[in-house]
Design an enzyme around this catalytic site. Structure first.
Site, short mmCIF file in Angstrom:
data_model
loop_
_atom_site.label_atom_id
_atom_site.label_comp_id
_atom_site.label_asym_id
_atom_site.label_seq_id
_atom_site.Cartn_x
_atom_site.Cartn_y
_atom_site.Cartn_z
N ASP A 1 0.69 -0.61 -0.23
CA ASP A 1 0.41 0.27 0.16
C ASP A 1 1.05 1.81 -0.20
OD1 ASP A 1 -2.80 1.04 0.29
OD2 ASP A 1 -1.79 1.94 2.17
N GLU B 1 2.27 -0.46 -4.69
CA GLU B 1 0.20 0.16 -5.59
C GLU B 1 1.94 1.80 -5.33
OE1 GLU B 1 -3.43 2.96 -3.89
OE2 GLU B 1 -1.48 2.28 -2.60
#
Length: 733
Positions: free
Chosen positions: A354, A390
């Site tokens: 993330d 990401e």
């Protein structure tokens, strides 16, 4: 209530490594890092909440440690760190706060939001002298010693090759909370996700990897608790080694570890990989006004990136209040120890990071050569699993799609945006659309990566579902309690003529066709496709594009949709099978054969206009840009199979029409194939017509209806009679 025990209990020196609590069958070794601590107390908590404090007298390389004979699995514990409380210099030690172990393998209890969890006066947060020294015991979670021994029964990582990978992003609870075949007491748990009906569903769909939204132990936000909501997504990590306790069917905290392992083992037996969505960019403690739960009270300046010149405050590249400090070797060690633990002890097969750009901010700017990436590259365990970034954060210069090291794959946000724009009819997207569906070589070919480095997705947990993408122009997040201010406002969505639910058959038919267009594009593009859970059955969130706090039916998968939208699910399954059976759709190398040229021989790929001729530069620049035909040469796949044999596949034509009117496509001349068979027609609910013509000869005309895709497979070989036989040089694309 507490008691001192150093004189009464047998305490051995123990070892500085491994960090955390390590049970060996006879006792437990405890070790915790703190560079600033002046005294460290290990606090053993019994079933009545009584605390026994053990002062750690041994320290090596800032790791405080001891070994306690007789302490075993199920023992609850925490730490009290005595040291400087000097926020102006970045130090926030406070021994009145019982802290959980950053290396804890399991957790017990819950945080209740009590004022004692904060080390300042919450009624006067701006008063630097307003220190809160209330004891937080009784209001905190506790760390738990686990039994690490587990019978894996010769479990092996499936190690699915990247080019064969089809990822399904899902949520442990949301996937099974309403599943009719999963026993009620197992729904929403690791055991429920491992239920045969769920695994068989993935197998039948053709999924090869299940990507789980955060399962690291996370914190329930006080603000959401006050609104009567809960953190559903889990991007608020507190324990980087522990599976989230609320997802366990088992009631005993330590049993959650074994339940998670059993889930992984069940998926491996089915040949499916488990990928974890991990959040190492920040922790649950938030900014300087957040609670003191663990890292902040242990060694604030080591674990967190503080503002240069103002260490009272935290750098925030994540939008959550703090950023993990990837400058410090001990915080980096925690990340790497955590990653290795989940691979070696929990047997997961990869990670999706993330806001991964934050991990590259060693000196402020995003640095592709940051220490973290060097550590991953040389690590013999972590470097061998799937690593997905990401590739952005919320800081300046944080959007880094295409810029991660060669070992990494990336969520391709440009793919998402381009495909959405193409199918909603935005002009002048043709060239980029062509690049995105062929693996985005402009992003990934420069440092030796393959097309599979592009994780292609159109929807994910964050944003609209695919059903909502074609049903709403605007977000509808009122249920989140923020007056619809939260969530992305620019969604590149189109409601097909009405906002939200409608009974208009024409609009409903168009929406279903648009979903089929998206799915066809996604699953037949070069790269690694990722399906967001429930999109294959038209899952809706009622227009909410930010369900992070909706731990309820808004966000959970509604399995009734599987019955209501059985045709769509069959359609997606068919596409996955086509991809699986035809390597031309999952190449290991980028295409050779550029966007221009008059040659038709020996091309990996050819771009054609609807009249069947090769595209010119004027065609690429044409503002209309809503229709094109793509020829994929199955005879030109260059990489061999695992036995060294050259792969030969069928050749295909893909015809895309994103225009609002029908367009006639003329099939190309005989040198690209004398006959073509229909494989996919997005005008049909299941992709294949029952009573229409499905075979055509070269140079015949096919009418491709408005906003639709047709995929043809070569059924009669090319005819080169009359051609001069020259093989022009291939252009790199």
């Amino acid at each position: 209530m507490h008691s001192e025990s150093n004189s009464a209990r047998s305490i051995w020196p123990g070892s500085a490594y491994p960090l955390g609590a390590t049970y060996d069958g006879a006792g437990t070794n405890f070790s915790i890092f703190s560079r600033v601590a002046e005294k460290v107390e290990l606090c053993l908590i019994d079933d009545k909440g009584t605390e026994e404090r053990v002062t750690l007298t041994e320290t090596d390389n800032h790791n405080w440690h001891c070994y306690l004979p007789g302490i075993g699995p199920g023992q609850r514990y925490g730490y009290r760190i005595h040291g400087p409380y000097d926020p102006d210099n970045g130090h926030r030690c406070c021994p009145s706060k019982l802290l959980v172990d950053p290396y804890s393998k399991a957790f017990s209890g819950e945080y209740d939001g009590d004022a004692s969890l904060f080390n300042y006066d919450i009624t006067d947060p701006d008063n630097p002298e307003g220190r809160n020294t209330e004891d937080s015991l009784g209001h905190t979670m506790l760390s738990v010693v686990i039994n690490p021994y587990y019978n894996w029964e010769n479990d092996q990582h499936p190690r699915i090759p990247d080019e064969h990978t089809v990822i399904y992003e899902t949520h442990v609870k949301g996937m099974t909370a309403q599943h009719p075949d999963v026993p009620e007491d197992m729904r929403g748990t690791y055991a429920g996700l491992a239920h045969p009906s769920v695994i068989e569903y993935f197998q039948d769909l053709g999924v090869t990897a299940v990507e789980l939204m955060p399962v690291h132990q996370f914190y329930q936000d006080d603000r959401l608790r006050e609104l009567g909501l809960r953190n559903y997504w889990g991007y608020n990590t507190l324990g980087f080694f522990a599976p989230e306790q609320t997802y366990a069917r088992a009631q005993e905290p330590a049993a959650a570890v074994a339940e998670f392992k059993s889930m992984v083992k069940a998926y491996h037996r089915a040949g499916i990989e488990i990928i974890l969505d991990v959040v190492y960019n920040h922790t649950a403690e938030g900014n300087h006004l957040g609670p003191t739960l663990s890292f902040r009270g242990i060694d604030n300046s080591a674990y967190y990136r503080l503002v240069d010149g103002d260490p009272r405050h935290y750098m925030d590249y994540t939008g959550t209040g703090n950023s993990f400090n990837v400058r410090d070797p001990h915080s980096l060690q925690l990340i790497m120890d955590s990653l290795r633990y989940w691979v070696t002890e929990m047997h997961v097969d990869g990670f999706r990071f993330d806001l991964a750009s934050t991990l590259a901010r060693e000196f402020g700017d995003v640095d592709r050569l940051a220490t973290f990436f060097d550590l991953v590259q040389q690590d013999p365990v972590v470097s061998q699993v799937k690593l997905i970034a990401e590739p952005w954060d919320v800081g300046e210069g944080g959007y880094q799609v295409g810029n991660f090291p060669s070992l990494w794959s990336e969520w391709n946000g440009k793919y998402r945006d381009t495909v959405r724009d193409f199918w909603r009819g935005e002009p002048a997207t043709l060239g980029e659309f062509a690049s995105r569906i062929t693996g985005s070589s402009d992003l990934y070919d420069h440092n030796g990566r393959r097309p599979t480095a592009s994780i292609n997705f159109i929807t994910a947990h964050d944003g609209f579902t695919m059903h909502d993408l074609v049903s709403y122009n605007e977000k509808h997040n009122e249920a989140n309690g923020e007056d619809n201010r939260d969530g992305e406002s620019h969604n590149r969505s189109w409601n097909c003529g009405a906002e939200g639910e409608t009974e208009d058959k024409e609009i409903l038919d168009l929406r279903r066709k648009q979903i089929r267009n998206f799915m066809t594009t996604l699953l037949l593009s070069q790269g690694t496709p990722m399906i967001s859970h429930g999109d294959e059955m038209a899952r809706t969130q009622g227009g909410n594009n930010n369900v992070y706090c909706q731990d309820n039916e808004i966000a959970w998968v509604d399995w009734q949709q599987l019955t209501d939208n059985a045709a769509l699910r069959s359609f997606v399954r068919r596409l996955v099978q086509i991809r699986s059976h035809h390597p031309v759709f999952r190449r290991r190398q980028f295409f050779a054969g550029g966007p221009l040229g008059t040659d038709v021989l020996d091309r990996d790929i050819a771009w054609l206009v609807p009249n069947g001729t090769l595209m010119t530069q004027d065609d690429w620049n044409f503002e209309f840009g809503k229709a094109l035909m793509v020829y994929l040469n199955g005879n030109a796949i260059e990489e061999p199979d695992r036995h060294g044999n050259r792969i030969v596949d069928d050749s295909f034509l893909l015809m895309f029409n994103a225009h609002y009117e029908d367009i006639d496509f003329r099939l190309p001349s005989r040198e690209l194939g004398r006959g073509w068979q229909l494989m996919v027609d997005t005008n049909e609910p299941e992709g294949v017509p029952r009573d229409k013509e499905t075979e055509w000869a070269h140079e015949e005309t096919i009418t491709v209806p408005a906003r639709s895709t047709i995929v043809l497979k070569q059924s009669a070989a090319p005819d080169f009679e009359g051609l001069d036989g020259q093989r022009p040089q291939k252009e790199s694309m």
